[in-house]
Design a protein around this motif. Sequence first.
Motif, PDB file in Angstrom:
ATOM      1  N   LYS A 151       0.870  -1.172   0.000  1.00 47.57           N
ATOM      2  CA  LYS A 151       0.000   0.000   0.000  1.00 47.57           C
ATOM      3  C   LYS A 151       0.909   1.224   0.000  1.00 47.57           C
ATOM      4  O   LYS A 151       1.887   1.276   0.737  1.00 47.57           O
ATOM      5  N   VAL A 152       0.564   2.202  -0.813  1.00 53.92           N
ATOM      6  CA  VAL A 152       1.375   3.408  -0.895  1.00 53.92           C
ATOM      7  C   VAL A 152       0.499   4.611  -0.595  1.00 53.92           C
ATOM      8  O   VAL A 152      -0.619   4.723  -1.108  1.00 53.92           O
ATOM      9  N   ASN A 153       1.010   5.510   0.226  1.00 56.10           N
ATOM     10  CA  ASN A 153       0.310   6.742   0.537  1.00 56.10           C
ATOM     11  C   ASN A 153       0.287   7.616  -0.715  1.00 56.10           C
ATOM     12  O   ASN A 153       1.330   7.984  -1.239  1.00 56.10           O
ATOM     13  N   GLU A 154      -0.906   7.937  -1.172  1.00 56.55           N
ATOM     14  CA  GLU A 154      -1.048   8.680  -2.422  1.00 56.55           C
ATOM     15  C   GLU A 154      -0.932  10.188  -2.268  1.00 56.55           C
ATOM     16  O   GLU A 154      -1.046  10.896  -3.250  1.00 56.55           O
ATOM     17  N   SER A 155      -0.708  10.676  -1.086  1.00 55.04           N
ATOM     18  CA  SER A 155      -0.739  12.127  -0.900  1.00 55.04           C
ATOM     19  C   SER A 155       0.306  12.821  -1.764  1.00 55.04           C
ATOM     20  O   SER A 155       1.471  12.445  -1.783  1.00 55.04           O
ATOM     21  N   ARG A 156      -0.171  13.770  -2.521  1.00 54.29           N
ATOM     22  CA  ARG A 156       0.633  14.628  -3.389  1.00 54.29           C
ATOM     23  C   ARG A 156       1.423  13.870  -4.452  1.00 54.29           C
ATOM     24  O   ARG A 156       2.490  14.301  -4.867  1.00 54.29           O
ATOM     25  N   THR A 157       0.923  12.747  -4.927  1.00 52.81           N
ATOM     26  CA  THR A 157       1.625  12.018  -5.982  1.00 52.81           C
ATOM     27  C   THR A 157       1.392  12.631  -7.350  1.00 52.81           C
ATOM     28  O   THR A 157       2.250  12.546  -8.213  1.00 52.81           O
ATOM     29  N   SER A 158       0.212  13.231  -7.566  1.00 47.91           N
ATOM     30  CA  SER A 158      -0.065  13.787  -8.884  1.00 47.91           C
ATOM     31  C   SER A 158       0.291  15.264  -8.987  1.00 47.91           C
ATOM     32  O   SER A 158       0.179  15.848 -10.060  1.00 47.91           O
ATOM     33  N   SER A 159       0.728  15.894  -7.884  1.00 51.87           N
ATOM     34  CA  SER A 159       1.084  17.305  -7.947  1.00 51.87           C
ATOM     35  C   SER A 159       2.406  17.489  -8.680  1.00 51.87           C
ATOM     36  O   SER A 159       3.235  16.580  -8.750  1.00 51.87           O
ATOM     37  N   LYS A 160       2.596  18.675  -9.233  1.00 48.40           N
ATOM     38  CA  LYS A 160       3.813  18.983  -9.989  1.00 48.40           C
ATOM     39  C   LYS A 160       5.030  18.852  -9.084  1.00 48.40           C
ATOM     40  O   LYS A 160       4.998  19.215  -7.918  1.00 48.40           O
ATOM     41  N   ASN A 161       6.097  18.352  -9.657  1.00 51.90           N
ATOM     42  CA  ASN A 161       7.318  18.094  -8.922  1.00 51.90           C
ATOM     43  C   ASN A 161       8.482  18.511  -9.821  1.00 51.90           C
ATOM     44  O   ASN A 161       8.526  18.096 -10.980  1.00 51.90           O
TER      45      ASN A 161
END
Length: 184
Positions: A151-161
């Motif tokens: 299981k992976v914490n999805e927080s801020r995975t799709s935000s620009k980096n």
Amino acid sequence: MGIKKVAIKVNNPRIFRSLVQELRKNGLIPTVDSGDLTVSDFDRSADIFIQGEDEVKKAITYLQCLRLGKRRFDELLIGIDTNSPRLTVVIVGDGIIIDNMEVWIDEIEDVIEEIISKYPYKRVYIGVGTGNKYGELVYKLLSIRFPFVKKVNESRTSSKNPYVNIKDKDVRAAYMIALRSTKC
């Protein structure tokens, strides 16, 4: 290894057509003359010997490894973004995105099985973003067949980096999930 041209020496026209399409899709130049490597269905001394149409994808993935100068990937990371019933799957081999695809939830087990059997690797990690009900469902489905799914914490995975320059937000999220799946 600088592989650009791949010589195709096959008797089966279906295999020939599939090889040409897949090689072009992966940025390689198919030729019937001499090339950096040879793929054949009748000559066992060829660099890559295939016996049927079902082995074309496996040959292409092996060529992708050879193109990077490897016989197999040290780490194969699979990240699954679960924002809708249509899941985004990203395959990362040694830090490079090899492939990405969209699949339905009911197809995910077979797709992961195919990916694991198709790509040569030393270690494999599968990460599932579990920030919603689809993620929990996919995790439960996959953990039955593949006990090493995380299981992976999805927080801020799709935000620009600034370190990840991927335009599609679902692919970017799945990529970040794949990278986070290696954490203990």
